[in-house]
Scaffold this motif. Structure first.
Motif, PDB file in Angstrom:
ATOM      1  N   GLU A   1       0.874  -1.177   0.000  1.00  0.00           N
ATOM      2  CA  GLU A   1       0.000   0.000   0.000  1.00  0.00           C
ATOM      3  C   GLU A   1       0.908   1.222   0.000  1.00  0.00           C
ATOM      4  N   ASN A   2       0.712   2.119  -0.952  1.00  0.00           N
ATOM      5  CA  ASN A   2       1.451   3.369  -0.999  1.00  0.00           C
ATOM      6  C   ASN A   2       0.532   4.462  -0.480  1.00  0.00           C
ATOM      7  N   HIS A   3       0.904   5.063   0.653  1.00  0.00           N
ATOM      8  CA  HIS A   3       0.084   6.065   1.319  1.00  0.00           C
ATOM      9  C   HIS A   3       0.684   7.459   1.147  1.00  0.00           C
ATOM     10  N   PRO A   4      -0.154   8.491   1.095  1.00  0.00           N
ATOM     11  CA  PRO A   4       0.384   9.854   1.088  1.00  0.00           C
ATOM     12  C   PRO A   4       0.917  10.204   2.481  1.00  0.00           C
ATOM     13  N   ALA A   5       1.780  11.191   2.549  1.00  0.00           N
ATOM     14  CA  ALA A   5       2.310  11.631   3.841  1.00  0.00           C
ATOM     15  C   ALA A   5       1.182  12.233   4.678  1.00  0.00           C
ATOM     16  N   PRO A   6       1.258  12.077   5.999  1.00  0.00           N
ATOM     17  CA  PRO A   6       0.244  12.699   6.866  1.00  0.00           C
ATOM     18  C   PRO A   6       0.171  14.196   6.598  1.00  0.00           C
ATOM     19  N   GLY A   7      -1.043  14.714   6.504  1.00  0.00           N
ATOM     20  CA  GLY A   7      -1.249  16.138   6.253  1.00  0.00           C
ATOM     21  C   GLY A   7      -1.144  16.539   4.801  1.00  0.00           C
ATOM     22  N   SER A   8      -0.922  15.589   3.906  1.00  0.00           N
ATOM     23  CA  SER A   8      -0.834  15.901   2.475  1.00  0.00           C
ATOM     24  C   SER A   8      -2.176  16.402   1.966  1.00  0.00           C
ATOM     25  N   ASN A   9      -2.102  17.244   0.960  1.00  0.00           N
ATOM     26  CA  ASN A   9      -3.307  17.745   0.321  1.00  0.00           C
ATOM     27  C   ASN A   9      -3.746  16.713  -0.723  1.00  0.00           C
ATOM     28  N   VAL A  10      -4.807  15.951  -0.408  1.00  0.00           N
ATOM     29  CA  VAL A  10      -5.292  14.907  -1.314  1.00  0.00           C
ATOM     30  C   VAL A  10      -6.767  15.138  -1.622  1.00  0.00           C
ATOM     31  N   ILE A  11      -7.213  14.582  -2.717  1.00  0.00           N
ATOM     32  CA  ILE A  11      -8.611  14.706  -3.109  1.00  0.00           C
ATOM     33  C   ILE A  11      -9.502  13.991  -2.087  1.00  0.00           C
ATOM     34  N   SER A  12     -10.639  14.570  -1.820  1.00  0.00           N
ATOM     35  CA  SER A  12     -11.554  14.007  -0.825  1.00  0.00           C
ATOM     36  C   SER A  12     -12.632  13.187  -1.524  1.00  0.00           C
ATOM     37  N   MET A  13     -12.334  11.926  -1.749  1.00  0.00           N
ATOM     38  CA  MET A  13     -13.293  11.003  -2.345  1.00  0.00           C
ATOM     39  C   MET A  13     -12.823   9.586  -2.076  1.00  0.00           C
ATOM     40  N   ILE A  14     -13.749   8.674  -1.999  1.00  0.00           N
ATOM     41  CA  ILE A  14     -13.394   7.273  -1.776  1.00  0.00           C
ATOM     42  C   ILE A  14     -12.781   6.722  -3.058  1.00  0.00           C
ATOM     43  N   THR A  15     -11.646   6.054  -2.908  1.00  0.00           N
ATOM     44  CA  THR A  15     -10.995   5.429  -4.059  1.00  0.00           C
ATOM     45  C   THR A  15     -10.848   3.933  -3.794  1.00  0.00           C
ATOM     46  N   TYR A  16     -10.749   3.192  -4.869  1.00  0.00           N
ATOM     47  CA  TYR A  16     -10.604   1.738  -4.810  1.00  0.00           C
ATOM     48  C   TYR A  16      -9.421   1.321  -5.672  1.00  0.00           C
ATOM     49  N   PRO A  17      -8.197   1.579  -5.211  1.00  0.00           N
ATOM     50  CA  PRO A  17      -7.030   1.197  -6.003  1.00  0.00           C
ATOM     51  C   PRO A  17      -6.940  -0.321  -6.157  1.00  0.00           C
ATOM     52  N   TYR A  18      -6.445  -0.746  -7.307  1.00  0.00           N
ATOM     53  CA  TYR A  18      -6.299  -2.177  -7.551  1.00  0.00           C
ATOM     54  C   TYR A  18      -4.996  -2.456  -8.285  1.00  0.00           C
ATOM     55  N   ALA A  19      -4.541  -3.684  -8.167  1.00  0.00           N
ATOM     56  CA  ALA A  19      -3.373  -4.158  -8.902  1.00  0.00           C
ATOM     57  C   ALA A  19      -3.676  -5.566  -9.379  1.00  0.00           C
ATOM     58  N   LEU A  20      -3.233  -5.891 -10.575  1.00  0.00           N
ATOM     59  CA  LEU A  20      -3.415  -7.214 -11.160  1.00  0.00           C
ATOM     60  C   LEU A  20      -2.042  -7.756 -11.539  1.00  0.00           C
ATOM     61  N   ALA A  21      -1.806  -9.018 -11.253  1.00  0.00           N
ATOM     62  CA  ALA A  21      -0.520  -9.636 -11.580  1.00  0.00           C
ATOM     63  C   ALA A  21      -0.719 -11.110 -11.847  1.00  0.00           C
TER      64      ALA A  21
END
Length: 169
Positions: free
Chosen positions: A96-116
């Protein structure tokens, strides 16, 4: 197109930040045949135009997906490494790649995925672990959690989807 890393025993088949398949938490799946792979690919990506990337299931390969729910943007998931030790179980780590605490990020639910895809003994489970990398920080926190568990079979996915469709009718 699939991305092949010659130093890794797995092939990246795709990723994104908005899965068509919506989950309440973390989900990971393993499929072991072409029919299940086509279903999983279309279900996760929502791509109904193009077929799923080719996976050679004759070699014992599996295709896996990880879909996570986050309450804001700035997150993504990827398979960071896969350890294939046939005929024992395959270990797949999902980062899981997370933004730094306090980062300015978009406010919406996201569903990241990876396929391998990766080689695996069909009689063995695929065991998943996860790690967290915060804003590219070099100190990656490895969470070898049994909670993340082992593979879920295609039949479980199909029954889950049928249950959701019946619920909405």
């Amino acid at each position: 197109a699939p991305e092949v890393d010659p130093s890794s025993p797995y092939t990246r088949l795709g990723d994104g930040t908005h899965s068509n398949y919506v989950v309440d938490g973390r989900a990971h799946y393993v499929v072991r045949n072409a029919t299940a792979w086509q279903f999983l690919y279309k279900w996760v990506t929502g791509d109904t135009v193009y077929p799923a990337p080719v996976v050679d299931f004759a070699g014992g390969d599996v295709a896996a997906a990880a879909i996570y729910q986050f309450n804001s943007g700035g997150y993504d998931v990827e398979f960071s490494h896969v350890t294939v030790n046939l005929p024992n179980s395959t270990q797949a780590n999902i980062r899981e790649n997370h933004p730094a605490p306090g980062s300015n990020v978009i406010s919406m639910i996201t569903y990241p995925y990876a396929l391998a895809s990766f080689a695996s003994d069909p009689s063995q489970e695929v065991r998943f672990t996860r790690s967290i990398l915060v804003d590219g920080e070099t100190n990656e926190m490895m969470l070898k959690m049994l909670m993340i568990g082992t593979d879920r079979k295609f039949e479980e996915m199909a029954f889950e989807e049928i249950g959701r469709r019946v619920q909405y009718q």
